[in-house]
Design an enzyme around this catalytic site. Structure first.
Site, PDB file in Angstrom:
ATOM      1  N   ASN A 183      90.530  54.346 -27.820  1.00  0.00           N
ATOM      2  CA  ASN A 183      90.500  52.935 -28.214  1.00  0.00           C
ATOM      3  C   ASN A 183      89.246  52.741 -29.062  1.00  0.00           C
ATOM      4  O   ASN A 183      88.145  52.692 -28.534  1.00  0.00           O
ATOM      5  CB  ASN A 183      90.449  52.048 -26.958  1.00  0.00           C
ATOM      6  CG  ASN A 183      90.224  50.587 -27.303  1.00  0.00           C
ATOM      7  OD1 ASN A 183      90.416  50.171 -28.449  1.00  0.00           O
ATOM      8  ND2 ASN A 183      89.817  49.801 -26.307  1.00  0.00           N
ATOM      9  N   LYS A 237      88.336  50.213 -30.610  1.00  0.00           N
ATOM     10  CA  LYS A 237      87.878  48.815 -30.613  1.00  0.00           C
ATOM     11  C   LYS A 237      87.594  48.377 -32.058  1.00  0.00           C
ATOM     12  O   LYS A 237      88.296  48.803 -32.961  1.00  0.00           O
ATOM     13  CB  LYS A 237      86.656  48.638 -29.713  1.00  0.00           C
ATOM     14  CG  LYS A 237      86.816  49.304 -28.354  1.00  0.00           C
ATOM     15  CD  LYS A 237      85.783  48.859 -27.370  1.00  0.00           C
ATOM     16  CE  LYS A 237      85.900  49.705 -26.112  1.00  0.00           C
ATOM     17  NZ  LYS A 237      85.193  49.169 -24.997  1.00  0.00           N
ATOM     18  N   HIS A 284      93.773  44.494 -22.532  1.00  0.00           N
ATOM     19  CA  HIS A 284      92.440  45.101 -22.403  1.00  0.00           C
ATOM     20  C   HIS A 284      91.482  44.051 -21.844  1.00  0.00           C
ATOM     21  O   HIS A 284      91.573  42.871 -22.179  1.00  0.00           O
ATOM     22  CB  HIS A 284      91.948  45.611 -23.758  1.00  0.00           C
ATOM     23  CG  HIS A 284      90.721  46.464 -23.631  1.00  0.00           C
ATOM     24  ND1 HIS A 284      89.466  45.920 -23.487  1.00  0.00           N
ATOM     25  CD2 HIS A 284      90.564  47.805 -23.593  1.00  0.00           C
ATOM     26  CE1 HIS A 284      88.588  46.909 -23.370  1.00  0.00           C
ATOM     27  NE2 HIS A 284      89.225  48.062 -23.432  1.00  0.00           N
ATOM     28  N   GLU A 329      88.571  43.262 -22.522  1.00  0.00           N
ATOM     29  CA  GLU A 329      87.848  42.463 -23.524  1.00  0.00           C
ATOM     30  C   GLU A 329      88.716  41.317 -24.036  1.00  0.00           C
ATOM     31  O   GLU A 329      88.216  40.234 -24.327  1.00  0.00           O
ATOM     32  CB  GLU A 329      87.375  43.381 -24.677  1.00  0.00           C
ATOM     33  CG  GLU A 329      86.206  44.247 -24.237  1.00  0.00           C
ATOM     34  CD  GLU A 329      86.120  45.605 -24.911  1.00  0.00           C
ATOM     35  OE1 GLU A 329      86.710  45.783 -25.995  1.00  0.00           O
ATOM     36  OE2 GLU A 329      85.454  46.491 -24.352  1.00  0.00           O
ATOM     37  N   GLU A 363      91.444  50.269 -15.641  1.00  0.00           N
ATOM     38  CA  GLU A 363      90.111  50.191 -16.239  1.00  0.00           C
ATOM     39  C   GLU A 363      89.247  49.206 -15.456  1.00  0.00           C
ATOM     40  O   GLU A 363      89.291  47.993 -15.724  1.00  0.00           O
ATOM     41  CB  GLU A 363      90.212  49.732 -17.695  1.00  0.00           C
ATOM     42  CG  GLU A 363      90.982  50.673 -18.587  1.00  0.00           C
ATOM     43  CD  GLU A 363      90.494  50.608 -20.025  1.00  0.00           C
ATOM     44  OE1 GLU A 363      90.168  51.656 -20.573  1.00  0.00           O
ATOM     45  OE2 GLU A 363      90.407  49.494 -20.586  1.00  0.00           O
ATOM     46  N   GLY A 382      82.358  50.673 -21.112  1.00  0.00           N
ATOM     47  CA  GLY A 382      81.232  50.584 -22.044  1.00  0.00           C
ATOM     48  C   GLY A 382      79.877  50.497 -21.360  1.00  0.00           C
ATOM     49  O   GLY A 382      78.876  50.156 -22.001  1.00  0.00           O
ATOM     50  N   SER A 390      84.054  54.466 -19.370  1.00  0.00           N
ATOM     51  CA  SER A 390      82.981  55.446 -19.558  1.00  0.00           C
ATOM     52  C   SER A 390      83.420  56.880 -19.270  1.00  0.00           C
ATOM     53  O   SER A 390      82.633  57.690 -18.782  1.00  0.00           O
ATOM     54  CB  SER A 390      81.750  55.081 -18.713  1.00  0.00           C
ATOM     55  OG  SER A 390      81.246  53.817 -19.124  1.00  0.00           O
TER      56      SER A 390
HETATM   57  C1  PEP Z   1      87.926  50.997 -23.226  1.00  0.00           C
HETATM   58  O1  PEP Z   1      87.508  50.232 -24.078  1.00  0.00           O
HETATM   59  O2  PEP Z   1      89.120  50.972 -22.923  1.00  0.00           O
HETATM   60  C2  PEP Z   1      86.990  51.936 -22.593  1.00  0.00           C
HETATM   61  C3  PEP Z   1      87.389  52.634 -21.574  1.00  0.00           C
HETATM   62  O3  PEP Z   1      85.721  52.007 -23.135  1.00  0.00           O
HETATM   63  P1  PEP Z   1      84.559  53.063 -22.756  1.00  0.00           P
HETATM   64  O4  PEP Z   1      85.198  54.429 -22.685  1.00  0.00           O
HETATM   65  O5  PEP Z   1      83.573  52.959 -23.854  1.00  0.00           O
HETATM   66  O6  PEP Z   1      84.025  52.664 -21.424  1.00  0.00           O
END
Ligand code: PEP
Length: 259
Positions: free
Chosen positions: A20, A22, A105, A107, A177, A183, A222
């Site tokens: 992803n 973003k 997601h 966000e 998630e 992040g 992460s």
């Molecule tokens: C994500 O945005 O779905 C995500 C898992 O980000 P990150 O790997 O940076 O934590």
């Protein structure tokens, strides 16, 4: 015997590694990232998918032609066309060769007010257009700390099951998630992640056991080259949704190799 059975059931599900990006891209960075990815794809057995920002779908479509890398988008509008300034439909996404789209997601839920009902409608619109939704669910740290992880996950997931039906999950990828891991550099432990994944699979199984065994459930939060292998080796973790580490070809490839 039970352990052997679980391992063989897991093998029925392909490992999927989805990036992803973003809101991170430029024509140059996309060119470099995809070219580097393609040179490292030999021998990778996982399904590999990159979810690009809308303006770069066309560029990625061309670059990945003939390769096993697949393309996805990060959001969609539920309407097919019309007066929705600034929005993008499922058919437009498909027009650029994308087969997947991220829905729900965290966000989008937290920054753009997407409710579970809206996420369910987006899942439906994606399915109707023949796209595979990558449905993200997961709890915040406050929700975890107050013992509400399972209730939150159940609410987010049942909103979708109620609207599209359990059979539709044959065409859906779930991503667990935990918001506190996205992040932040703080990854869920394999035990925490496996526990949540097993819970999600049990919710699916309450509706249909065979759909539950087939639905891929990815972990996101992460995940990186050094922690991917212990996470993905858990019985109910079928791959990863990767943010930060998906922007570096070497790191992303390393994760893809885990499958
Ligand atoms: C994500 O945005 O779905 C995500 C898992 O980000 P990150 O790997 O940076 O934590």
């Amino acid at each position: 015997i039970i352990a052997l059975f679980l391992v063989s059931v897991k093998r029925m599900r392909k490992t999927i590694v989805a990036g992803n990006w973003k809101m991170n891209a430029s024509k140059d960075s996309v060119d470099n990232l995809i070219k580097d990815l393609l040179t490292g794809m030999d021998g990778i057995t996982s399904e590999v998918l990159v979810c690009a920002p809308f303006p770069y779908l066309a560029q990625v479509e061309l670059l990945i032609q003939g390769s096993k890398v697949m393309l996805g988008a990060q959001n969609l509008n539920t309407n097919a066309s019309g007066a929705y300034t600034g929005e993008v439909s499922a058919d437009m996404i498909k027009d650029f060769g994308a087969r997947h789209v991220i829905v729900g997601h965290s966000e989008r839920r937290s920054l753009y007010g997407e409710t579970s009902a809206m996420v369910a409608e987006k899942t439906k619109a994606a399915l109707n257009a023949g796209l595979t939704p990558l449905l993200c669910i997961g709890e915040s740290i406050e929700q975890r700390d107050s013992g509400n992880t399972e209730a939150v996950i159940e609410k987010q997931l049942s909103a979708v099951i109620e609207l599209v039906g359990i059979e539709a999950f044959n065409q859906i990828i779930i991503a667990y998630e935990p918001v506190w891991a996205i992040g932040t550099g703080v990854t869920a432990t394999p035990e925490q992640a496996q526990e949540a994944h097993l819970f999600i699979r049990s919710l699916l199984a309450k509706n249909d056991e065979s759909v539950a065994q087939k639905t891929p459930i990815l972990y996101g939060g992460s995940m990186n080259a050094s922690n991917a292998s212990e996470l993905i080796s858990c019985a109910d973790i079928d791959g990863g949704l990767i943010g930060g580490a998906a922007l570096k070809a070497e790191d992303f490839l390393q994760i893809c190799k885990v499958g």
